[in-house]
Design an enzyme around this catalytic site. Structure first.
Site, mmCIF file in Angstrom:
data_model
loop_
_atom_site.group_PDB
_atom_site.id
_atom_site.type_symbol
_atom_site.label_atom_id
_atom_site.label_comp_id
_atom_site.label_asym_id
_atom_site.label_seq_id
_atom_site.Cartn_x
_atom_site.Cartn_y
_atom_site.Cartn_z
ATOM 1 N N ASP A 107 -2.714 8.694 -0.423
ATOM 2 C CA ASP A 107 -3.085 7.786 0.387
ATOM 3 C C ASP A 107 -4.713 7.202 0.238
ATOM 4 O O ASP A 107 -5.010 5.997 -0.106
ATOM 5 C CB ASP A 107 -2.822 7.965 1.739
ATOM 6 C CG ASP A 107 -3.195 7.132 2.739
ATOM 7 O OD1 ASP A 107 -2.887 5.714 2.560
ATOM 8 O OD2 ASP A 107 -3.924 7.226 3.688
ATOM 9 N N HIS B 44 0.807 -1.218 0.046
ATOM 10 C CA HIS B 44 -0.072 0.001 -0.053
ATOM 11 C C HIS B 44 0.722 1.253 0.021
ATOM 12 O O HIS B 44 0.543 1.975 -0.848
ATOM 13 C CB HIS B 44 -0.952 0.176 1.186
ATOM 14 C CG HIS B 44 -1.554 1.484 1.378
ATOM 15 N ND1 HIS B 44 -2.366 2.097 0.808
ATOM 16 C CD2 HIS B 44 -1.358 2.214 2.514
ATOM 17 C CE1 HIS B 44 -2.756 2.983 1.123
ATOM 18 N NE2 HIS B 44 -2.023 3.275 2.386
ATOM 19 N N HIS C 231 4.722 6.336 5.577
ATOM 20 C CA HIS C 231 3.687 7.424 6.275
ATOM 21 C C HIS C 231 2.875 6.616 7.321
ATOM 22 O O HIS C 231 2.265 7.221 8.128
ATOM 23 C CB HIS C 231 2.749 7.948 5.031
ATOM 24 C CG HIS C 231 1.642 6.924 4.583
ATOM 25 N ND1 HIS C 231 1.742 6.262 3.420
ATOM 26 C CD2 HIS C 231 0.408 6.785 5.135
ATOM 27 C CE1 HIS C 231 0.856 5.499 3.356
ATOM 28 N NE2 HIS C 231 0.013 5.720 3.940
ATOM 29 N N GLU D 61 2.699 5.139 13.285
ATOM 30 C CA GLU D 61 1.539 4.960 14.034
ATOM 31 C C GLU D 61 1.441 3.311 14.062
ATOM 32 O O GLU D 61 0.868 2.731 15.364
ATOM 33 C CB GLU D 61 0.178 5.391 13.025
ATOM 34 C CG GLU D 61 -1.066 4.978 13.668
ATOM 35 C CD GLU D 61 -2.350 5.327 12.758
ATOM 36 O OE1 GLU D 61 -3.210 5.433 13.421
ATOM 37 O OE2 GLU D 61 -2.090 5.424 11.556
ATOM 38 N N ASP D 62 1.649 2.473 13.084
ATOM 39 C CA ASP D 62 1.350 1.205 12.971
ATOM 40 C C ASP D 62 2.720 0.119 13.404
ATOM 41 O O ASP D 62 2.509 -0.905 13.268
ATOM 42 C CB ASP D 62 0.809 0.699 11.774
ATOM 43 C CG ASP D 62 -0.647 1.289 11.480
ATOM 44 O OD1 ASP D 62 -1.252 1.679 12.415
ATOM 45 O OD2 ASP D 62 -0.940 1.652 10.511
ATOM 46 N N ASP E 183 -27.369 16.594 -23.622
ATOM 47 C CA ASP E 183 -27.710 17.166 -24.943
ATOM 48 C C ASP E 183 -26.681 18.465 -24.729
ATOM 49 O O ASP E 183 -27.160 19.541 -25.336
ATOM 50 C CB ASP E 183 -29.156 17.697 -24.770
ATOM 51 C CG ASP E 183 -29.603 18.044 -26.097
ATOM 52 O OD1 ASP E 183 -28.851 17.541 -27.156
ATOM 53 O OD2 ASP E 183 -30.521 18.741 -26.544
#
Length: 727
Positions: free
Chosen positions: A157, A66, A90, A94-95, A277
């Site tokens: 992202d 990702h 990025h 956090e992870d 149209d």
């Protein structure tokens, strides 16, 4: 025994082999970055892969795919190495276990700040999911204000997440799609990134309304099948005309997106056929001068439609977009929408702030888009400083993301761009907060108009101010820009504080007076001790707390008397006397007073106040049925009465029984207006073939004014009964 140091995530070794998707990224960035920067990007991948090792996406793929895909999106825009590296990393702060200082040590402080800017706030606690989302969004926008590359990473992202949304469950898909359509696609448009915006809108529409997306897509394809020949003929005619006039350029047909058609069908109440149209074309040439020459050429080919020409080259949009727009009457009886621009303008229109990326450079159209974006973000940063609630800030941002703008001129020729439906009051606050705060009227094209007047592109606007003029709560309904809304709310909060301090002073003095004291007679040392115990910094805070119902004046008075100790002949704990003087209100204390919708008290009525925690004093008529319940908590009752001089208009309701025949409503309304009263609302309560009962909400100055209105209504001859409501 030898101690072996723990292995760091940054201790990875490059063995020279990378997966194909990383090789594709390296090939792309290698086309415009030097080799040493490509190697830094490879190192970012190795560290990111080690940090995310063992983590997978909902689809089952390794998680690192990702962030690399996000980096690939940015590489297609030609972004610098720091942005590509930050995109790959990025989600690490956090992870994963990768620490910020490790990140900064390896790639520099700028990369660490970029990663920090896009890190979510999952670990923080908020009162609601909506507030958490709003707070996360606020952080992102403030990071954007410091460095525009943050939003480019965030948008990339979101774009990749939307491309791979199928792995999510239905509820998550709808939530993410709605957020994309409401927030991220408009941000992309506000930053001039139309290519991003179009794909985000299409993917969001498809995820949120799959059936509508499919049906409209099928109808677009069917409509195009029937008109390809006609579009090819128009395209050839346009290019032939350019060649005849010796203007370099090409014509390209444009196809409306499913989302834009759906939005217009819903917003403008048009059918699919009405929207399809229309033939759309874009003429691309090499200079601004040739754009204007091309405009003359196409106007000579087909007749232009009056009042449908817009010049966004001389006056660019707020996001840096430049183009000429015109509408022609085509050879097949349908309108032809033409956009004329240079190839450089086309690049800026497609990619906005990311076009020809030259971070902090001083020239070029792309930099113009960046400068405008920074100006917008800087205004948002100023706005959030005066907006304590994250949800309120998010609301202001949504207001500022209107896709359509109006362009207005000051008498000196300065240009201001404001959202669609902006009013003269919005313009006043766009000029300066002080101009907005003291505005009383406006001159639009030299004609005097009210501040609520909606503005149209091209108008010249001059704001008339007066030193005594101040904002009022009704102004919040007359503005659409976040800047104006924030400034008005800020003033009203300040006004509420001043009113609360004054009213709290009167309430506490009244409570102390019943105990033989006044606030001025309380020694400073005793007052400071009380404030310290109550964890309050200033006396004004205490007085405001009392007026807003967060503390009770009688309890504070009792505690202050207790601090002073027993005094000769005094009764420190004596309850307030019932005949204590009432607090007089003039109606000007709207910052701390509100009036009960259950009984609509008017000047001249006997009234009583009830303290509502955090809201202040709600005024009721003494005969209001709710007062019986209020008296069960006597500490919240405030003895008040009307002053001799009362200000303002007050809401009242009249229950009027009439004969049910044509013209009755107009007759009654005219009588109310003749009595000098404004009608806020009217509704039928009961109605049959012979009679009807109407409920009028009106504005009056006092009981006497209301009585005058009722007399005039009775004299109309069509009324069988007039009663104040509630009885």
């Amino acid at each position: 025994m030898e101690v072996v140091p723990a292995k760091k995530l940054t201790d990875v070794v490059d063995d020279g082999s990378v997966p194909p998707y990383v090789q594709a990224l390296e090939d792309r960035v290698g086309a415009y970055l030097p080799r040493e920067q490509v190697l830094r990007i490879r190192r970012a991948f190795l560290i990111g892969a080690a940090a995310h090792d063992g983590q997978t996406r909902k689809s089952g793929e390794p998680y690192i795919t990702h962030p690399v895909a996000v980096a690939q999106v940015l590489a297609e825009l030609g972004l610098d190495a720091e942005t590509i590296i930050a995109a790959i990393l990025h989600d690490t702060l956090e992870d994963t276990k990768l620490a910020r200082d490790e990140l900064a040590g390896e790639f520099g402080e700028t990369v660490a700040e970029l990663v920090d800017g896009v890190t979510k706030l999952d670990k923080m606690r908020f009162s609601s999911r909506q507030e958490a989302d709003a707070e996360s969004f606020r952080k992102m926008l403030l990071a954007m204000a410091r460095d525009l590359r943050v939003i480019l990473i965030k948008l990339s992202d979101r774009l990749h997440n939307m491309r791979t949304l199928g792995a999510k469950d239905g509820e998550s898909r709808r939530r993410i799609a709605r957020e994309t359509l409401e927030i991220y696609a408009p941000i992309a448009q506000r930053l001039g990134m139309n290519k991003f915006k179009a794909e985000l809108q299409d993917l969001g529409f498809k995820a949120l309304y799959p059936d509508r997306h499919r049906i409209i897509g099928e109808r677009i394809r069917a409509a195009l099948g029937n008109r390809r020949e006609a579009m090819a003929k128009i395209e050839m005619a346009l290019e032939g005309r350019l060649a005849a006039e010796k203007i370099p350029g090409r014509a390209v047909s444009r196809i409306k997106s499913a989302w834009s058609i759906y939005s217009k069908m819903r917003g403008e109440h048009k059918s699919f056929a009405q929207l399809m149209d229309v033939y759309g074309f874009r003429v691309i040439t090499d200079s601004a001068m040739h754009c204007y020459m091309a405009l003359g050429a196409v106007h000579g080919l087909y007749k232009p439609v009056d009042a449908r020409f817009k010049d966004f080259i001389a006056i660019p949009k707020g996001n840096g977009y430049q183009s000429l727009h015109t509408v022609l009457l085509g050879p097949f009886g349908a309108p032809i929408e033409i956009q004329i621009r240079t190839s450089e303008m086309e690049s800026v229109a497609e990619r906005g702030v990311a076009a020809h990326w030259a971070y902090k450079s001083d020239s070029g159209p792309a930099n113009s888009a960046q400068a405008r974006a920074r100006e917008w973000l800087s205004a948002l940063a100023d706005s959030q400083a005066n907006t304590p609630s994250a949800a309120e800030f998010l609301e202001n941002v949504k207001i500022d993301l209107f896709p359509d703008e109006v362009y207005l001129f000051t008498p000196r020729g300065e240009i201001f761009s404001l959202p669609r439906n902006a009013t003269a009051l919005d313009f006043a606050y766009a000029v300066h907060t002080d101009v907005g705060d003291h505005a009383v009227a406006a001159r639009v094209d030299k004609k005097l108009v009210p501040l609520r007047t909606r503005l149209i592109s091209g108008q010249q606007v001059e704001i008339i101010t007066a030193p005594s003029a101040v904002p009022n709560p009704a102004w919040l309904e007359a503005v659409v820009t976040g800047k104006a809304r924030t400034a008005i709310r800020q003033y009203l909060k300040h006004l509420q504080h001043e009113d609360a301090v004054d009213f709290g002073h009167r309430m506490l003095d009244r409570a102390l007076d019943a105990r033989g004291l006044s606030l001025d007679s309380v020694p400073a040392a005793a007052l400071d001790r009380f404030l310290d115990d109550a964890k309050l910094k200033r006396l004004e805070e205490l007085l405001s707390e009392i007026a807003l119902g967060n503390r009770f004046a009688d309890q504070v008075a009792t505690q202050l008397v207790a601090l002073l100790g027993p005094r000769e002949g005094s009764h420190p704990q004596a309850p307030p006397e019932h005949n204590a003087e009432k607090i007089r209100i003039s109606g000007a204390e709207r910052g701390v007073l509100s009036f009960g919708n259950c009984c609509h008290p008017l000047p001249g009525d006997e009234i009583v106040g009830f303290l509502s925690s955090g809201k202040g004093i709600v005024v009721h008529r003494v005969e209001c049925p709710n007062v019986v319940e209020f008296r069960k908590t006597p500490e919240r009752i405030v003895a008040i009465e009307w002053d001799r001089d009362v200000q303002g208009d007050y809401r009242a309701e009249l229950r009027i029984e009439v004969l049910n025949r044509p013209g009755v409503l107009a007759t009654v309304a005219a009588a109310i207006a003749d009595a000098g009263s404004n009608i806020e609302n009217v509704e039928y309560i009961e109605r049959d073939s012979t009679a009807a009962t109407l409920l009028f909400a009106i504005e009056v100055k006092d009981r006497k004014h209301l009585a005058d209105v009722m007399r005039r209504v009775r004299r109309t001859g069509v009324v069988s009964g007039v009663y104040r409501h509630p009885l």
